[in-house]
Design a protein around this motif. Structure first.
Motif, PDB file in Angstrom:
ATOM      1  N   GLU A 199     -15.149   6.606  -3.674  1.00 51.68           N
ATOM      2  CA  GLU A 199     -14.426   5.667  -4.540  1.00 51.68           C
ATOM      3  C   GLU A 199     -13.150   5.161  -3.872  1.00 51.68           C
ATOM      4  OE1 GLU A 199     -16.052   7.415  -8.806  1.00 51.68           O
ATOM      5  OE2 GLU A 199     -13.979   7.798  -8.220  1.00 51.68           O
ATOM      6  N   THR A 200     -12.313   6.110  -3.430  1.00 50.77           N
ATOM      7  CA  THR A 200     -11.006   5.735  -2.877  1.00 50.77           C
ATOM      8  C   THR A 200     -10.763   6.404  -1.537  1.00 50.77           C
ATOM      9  OG1 THR A 200     -10.236   5.733  -5.170  1.00 50.77           O
ATOM     10  CG2 THR A 200      -8.560   5.568  -3.451  1.00 50.77           C
TER      11      THR A 200
ATOM     12  N   HIS B 105       0.847  -1.182   0.000  1.00 47.59           N
ATOM     13  CA  HIS B 105       0.000   0.000   0.000  1.00 47.59           C
ATOM     14  C   HIS B 105       0.885   1.236   0.000  1.00 47.59           C
ATOM     15  CE1 HIS B 105      -3.705  -2.165   0.681  1.00 47.59           C
ATOM     16  NE2 HIS B 105      -3.206  -2.761   1.745  1.00 47.59           N
TER      17      HIS B 105
ATOM     18  N   HIS C  48     -10.026  -4.631  -0.912  1.00 49.64           N
ATOM     19  CA  HIS C  48     -10.311  -3.244  -0.567  1.00 49.64           C
ATOM     20  C   HIS C  48      -9.308  -2.671   0.435  1.00 49.64           C
ATOM     21  CE1 HIS C  48     -12.519  -4.264   3.162  1.00 49.64           C
ATOM     22  NE2 HIS C  48     -12.285  -2.994   3.480  1.00 49.64           N
ATOM     23  N   LYS C  49      -9.050  -1.401   0.228  1.00 46.95           N
ATOM     24  CA  LYS C  49      -7.987  -0.738   0.977  1.00 46.95           C
ATOM     25  C   LYS C  49      -8.373  -0.545   2.430  1.00 46.95           C
ATOM     26  CE  LYS C  49      -4.828   3.018   0.459  1.00 46.95           C
ATOM     27  NZ  LYS C  49      -4.646   4.424   0.077  1.00 46.95           N
TER      28      LYS C  49
END
Lengths: 162, 162
Positions: free
Chosen positions: A145-146, A90, A108-109
């Motif tokens: 989204e992010t 990451h 997913h982050k």
DNA sequence: TAATGGTATGGTATAATATATCTATTTTCT
DNA sequence: AGAAAATAGATATATTATACCATACCATTA
């Protein structure tokens, strides 16, 4: 799903296990996806995994070149981009640095807790945080989204050692 | 028409009001705190407030020098540091850029929603998010000091205009 | 086997972001 | 006015990241 009970990396854990596990998972995941974990990419992943503290691209480059090699910045950035794309590392936006991901299958982050003293990072996947963000986004008029969630502070071990 | 509890900056708002309000609040706040909002600092604040989209330091510098001035990078960074310190602007870590704060009295840092299309940012102060972060930190074994929450995505207006 | 096309790497240069350091000026306080 | 502190000017350089072009490797197929 990673355990969520006090999982901040501590001084006593066997880090060789972290590295080994990360490399094995990376090999498997790349095979599954039909992408190539080349020696270069593998080496960069190994370097990022040298600790649980985020590593800058140029620090990684220095380590790659420690034996007299002459790799240039684009080389390390390309490897980092590959590793990012496949969730093997990451990027910590608030540090311009990179950290290994222990759960690369889990796409997913997460959310990151970064100790200002030891520099180590723990990755969490709190549904509660994600949902709170979604709820706030809805009230604000926004489609998520992010999400970037990077929490600086102090781990308990460093707190106790003060 | 966006729903009424939707506070993402939209195309139709009167931005002159945002700017005016920000500058007045800044004057008052600096007077209260006995610090100096010098012409240089005021000018940088004004430039950052030209829109609701985060502005890079070098973009700000360009605007400062648009009339032929010869300010150097440290000049703008010093002004930005002052504004950050007094909560008049926020730094968006994931963009290396700066955005005006509409609630500078309110010291604790918010959460940011950043539209990938129009570039605008909304600042939220969700207790739910903060509490979810605290809870996750506790489970992880971590003491929160500086949370960074920056959510990229799409605002409804840009979504509707697709 | 050679041709082809896609992926990966090498190498140079430069862009973009940020700070160290030293000097000069302005402001504030006594 | 004089001293101390805060602010701003100026130069150089550090740090992070990418554009661009050339070459090498690898897999498929003719």
């Amino acid at each position: 799903m990673p355990s969520s009970n006090n999982n901040f990396p501590n001084r006593h854990h066997d880090h060789a296990v972290c590295i080994e596990s990360a490399l094995v998972q990376a090999e498997l995941l790349c095979r599954e996806r039909g992408v190539r974990l080349t020696p270069l990419r593998r080496r960069v992943l190994e370097i990022v995994w040298e600790s649980h503290a985020p590593l800058g691209a140029y620090d990684a480059l220095q380590r790659m070149n420690a034996g007299g090699e002459r790799n240039a910045p684009p080389t390390v950035y390309r490897a980092l981009d590959f590793l990012l794309k496949h969730g093997l590392i990451h990027r910590i936006e608030s540090m311009n640095a990179f950290v290994g991901c222990a759960t690369p299958e889990y796409t997913h982050k997460g959310q990151f807790f970064i100790c200002r003293d030891c520099g180590n990072v723990a990755e969490a996947h709190s549904k509660e945080i994600s949902e709170a963000i979604e709820a706030s986004a809805t009230r604000t008029g926004f489609l998520v989204e992010t999400p970037v969630v990077e929490i600086s502070g102090q781990c308990l071990e460093c707190h106790d050692n003060e």
